[in-house]
Design an enzyme around this catalytic site. Structure first.
Site, short mmCIF file in Angstrom:
data_model
loop_
_atom_site.label_atom_id
_atom_site.label_comp_id
_atom_site.label_asym_id
_atom_site.label_seq_id
_atom_site.Cartn_x
_atom_site.Cartn_y
_atom_site.Cartn_z
N HIS A 1 0.82 -1.22 0.00
CA HIS A 1 0.00 0.00 0.00
C HIS A 1 0.85 1.27 0.00
O HIS A 1 0.33 2.36 -0.26
CB HIS A 1 -0.92 0.03 1.21
CG HIS A 1 -1.98 -1.01 1.21
ND1 HIS A 1 -2.89 -1.16 0.18
CD2 HIS A 1 -2.29 -1.99 2.12
CE1 HIS A 1 -3.71 -2.17 0.44
NE2 HIS A 1 -3.36 -2.68 1.61
N ASP B 1 -3.00 -10.35 -2.62
CA ASP B 1 -3.57 -9.92 -1.34
C ASP B 1 -5.05 -9.61 -1.53
O ASP B 1 -5.50 -9.24 -2.62
CB ASP B 1 -2.83 -8.67 -0.87
CG ASP B 1 -3.12 -8.29 0.56
OD1 ASP B 1 -2.32 -8.63 1.45
OD2 ASP B 1 -4.16 -7.63 0.80
N HIS C 1 -6.58 -7.07 -0.47
CA HIS C 1 -6.71 -5.64 -0.72
C HIS C 1 -5.80 -5.23 -1.87
O HIS C 1 -4.69 -5.72 -2.02
CB HIS C 1 -6.34 -4.84 0.53
CG HIS C 1 -7.12 -5.24 1.74
ND1 HIS C 1 -6.66 -6.19 2.64
CD2 HIS C 1 -8.34 -4.85 2.19
CE1 HIS C 1 -7.57 -6.35 3.60
NE2 HIS C 1 -8.59 -5.55 3.35
N ASP D 1 -4.74 -12.91 3.37
CA ASP D 1 -6.01 -12.44 3.92
C ASP D 1 -7.19 -12.76 3.00
O ASP D 1 -8.33 -12.38 3.28
CB ASP D 1 -5.98 -10.94 4.23
CG ASP D 1 -5.30 -10.10 3.17
OD1 ASP D 1 -4.89 -10.65 2.13
OD2 ASP D 1 -5.18 -8.87 3.37
#
Length: 343
Positions: free
Chosen positions: A158, A194, A196, A283
């Site tokens: 991120h 991931d 996200h 995740d």
């Protein structure tokens, strides 16, 4: 497999503002320790990372951003009775001068962040350096012919060129991709699995055609980071067409997820890729508290088999970089399931 990891991460204990509450971060030291315990039990070997080359980091992140990460905690301590973590509370949003960097520390913390889920404590800078160093060292070992994985904590996908957020400070996968380019790869693919979207990795390479970014993730209309990761984000300038987002709705099951992976590996195959970096977030696991997908532990093995076969068919070295994963009771088993077929 050789695991590159450092104990420096344990000194980083972030606070985050989540759903209106200030709390200990989901991204805690136990994550990396549980992964390490599981991998040791499975018979993997461990090595420390080599020292980090900050000149390499400076080709991904701006100098003023790196300087802030390195000095923020000491500057924070200059206050009377400083709070336990350094955090900003005002961000350069729409209608504000987003290109004007303040001189004040609080203003700089806001300028150089995009979310209130990251803070800086005494051990943050050493932890983020060790995570990026692990990514670079694992890359070197892979290029030398050793299967290697970087147990990075904190994660990095991120982090943009000059902002932290999403538990990420330095973009470990981006640093690894740049290092692969520096060591001779003509085109690197970063495959982000991931839950996200890796908004930071996307933004860093968005106008470049030498790094191909492919991401399978939760649709940002429903999930963090909300403002990046849409299917129509394809790159700009020289990078147009070299950014592929495959957003999926909440609750996506394994069949639809693996359909997206098929699309991803087809894109990698046709891209002229000669090195692959995997941003491994686990995740997507069915019981992850921060995800909604229906991926099982066995599915991580299937995932790695497909990715590994693609890299092998291209003759492309493959390095795996740890990103998210917050189901701590299963995180070690999930990471080991992914790494096992790559050994």
């Amino acid at each position: 497999m050789l695991i590159i990891a450092s104990d420096e991460h344990r000194a980083h204990h972030s606070l985050e503002l989540s759903d209106g509450r200030l709390m200990d971060s989901w991204e805690g030291p136990d994550r990396a320790d549980l992964i390490a315990d599981a991998l040791r039990s499975a018979g993997h070997t461990f090595a420390e990372p080599a020292p980090l080359d900050l000149e390499l980091v400076g080709r991904i992140h701006t100098a003023e951003y790196v300087e802030l990460l390195a000095t923020a905690w000491d500057r924070w301590q200059e206050q009377d009775d400083p709070p336990p973590a350094a955090m900003g509370f005002t961000w350069p949003t729409r209608g504000l001068a987003a290109d004007r960097r303040p001189s004040d520390l609080i203003g700089q913390l806001g300028f150089h962040s995009f979310a209130a889920d990251c803070s800086i404590v005494a051990g943050t800078w050493s932890a983020v350096q060790s995570a990026a160093a692990a990514a670079v060292t694992a890359t070197d070992r892979v290029l030398d012919g050793t299967a290697a994985y970087a147990l990075c904590r904190p994660p990095g996908h991120h982090a943009t060129a000059d902002q932290f957020g999403g538990y990420c400070y330095l973009n470990n996968a981006a640093v690894a991709a740049q290092h692969l380019r520096d060591r001779g790869a003509s085109r690197v693919t970063v495959l982000d699995v991931d839950y996200h979207h890796g908004n930071g990795t996307q933004s860093i390479f968005y106008d470049r055609n030498d790094v191909h970014f492919v991401s399978i993730h939760a649709d940002p209309v429903e999930e963090f980071p909300w403002f990046a990761g849409h299917a129509d984000e394809r790159g700009t300038g020289a990078g147009e067409g070299w950014n592929l987002n495959l957003p999926l709705p909440r609750g996506t099951g394994r069949a639809a997820w693996f359909d997206a992976l098929t699309t991803a590996v087809q894109a990698i195959t046709t891209a002229g890729t000669d090195a692959v970096v995997v941003s491994l977030g686990v995740d997507t696991f069915e019981d992850d508290p921060l995800g909604t997908f229906d991926i099982t532990t066995d599915d991580f093995t299937r995932m790695a088999e497909a990715i590994g076969e693609t890299a092998t068919s291209l003759g492309a070295p493959l390095v795996v970089i740890q990103e998210g994963g917050y189901a701590t009771e299963a995180i070690g088993a999930n990471v080991n399931a992914f790494l096992t077929p790559l050994c």
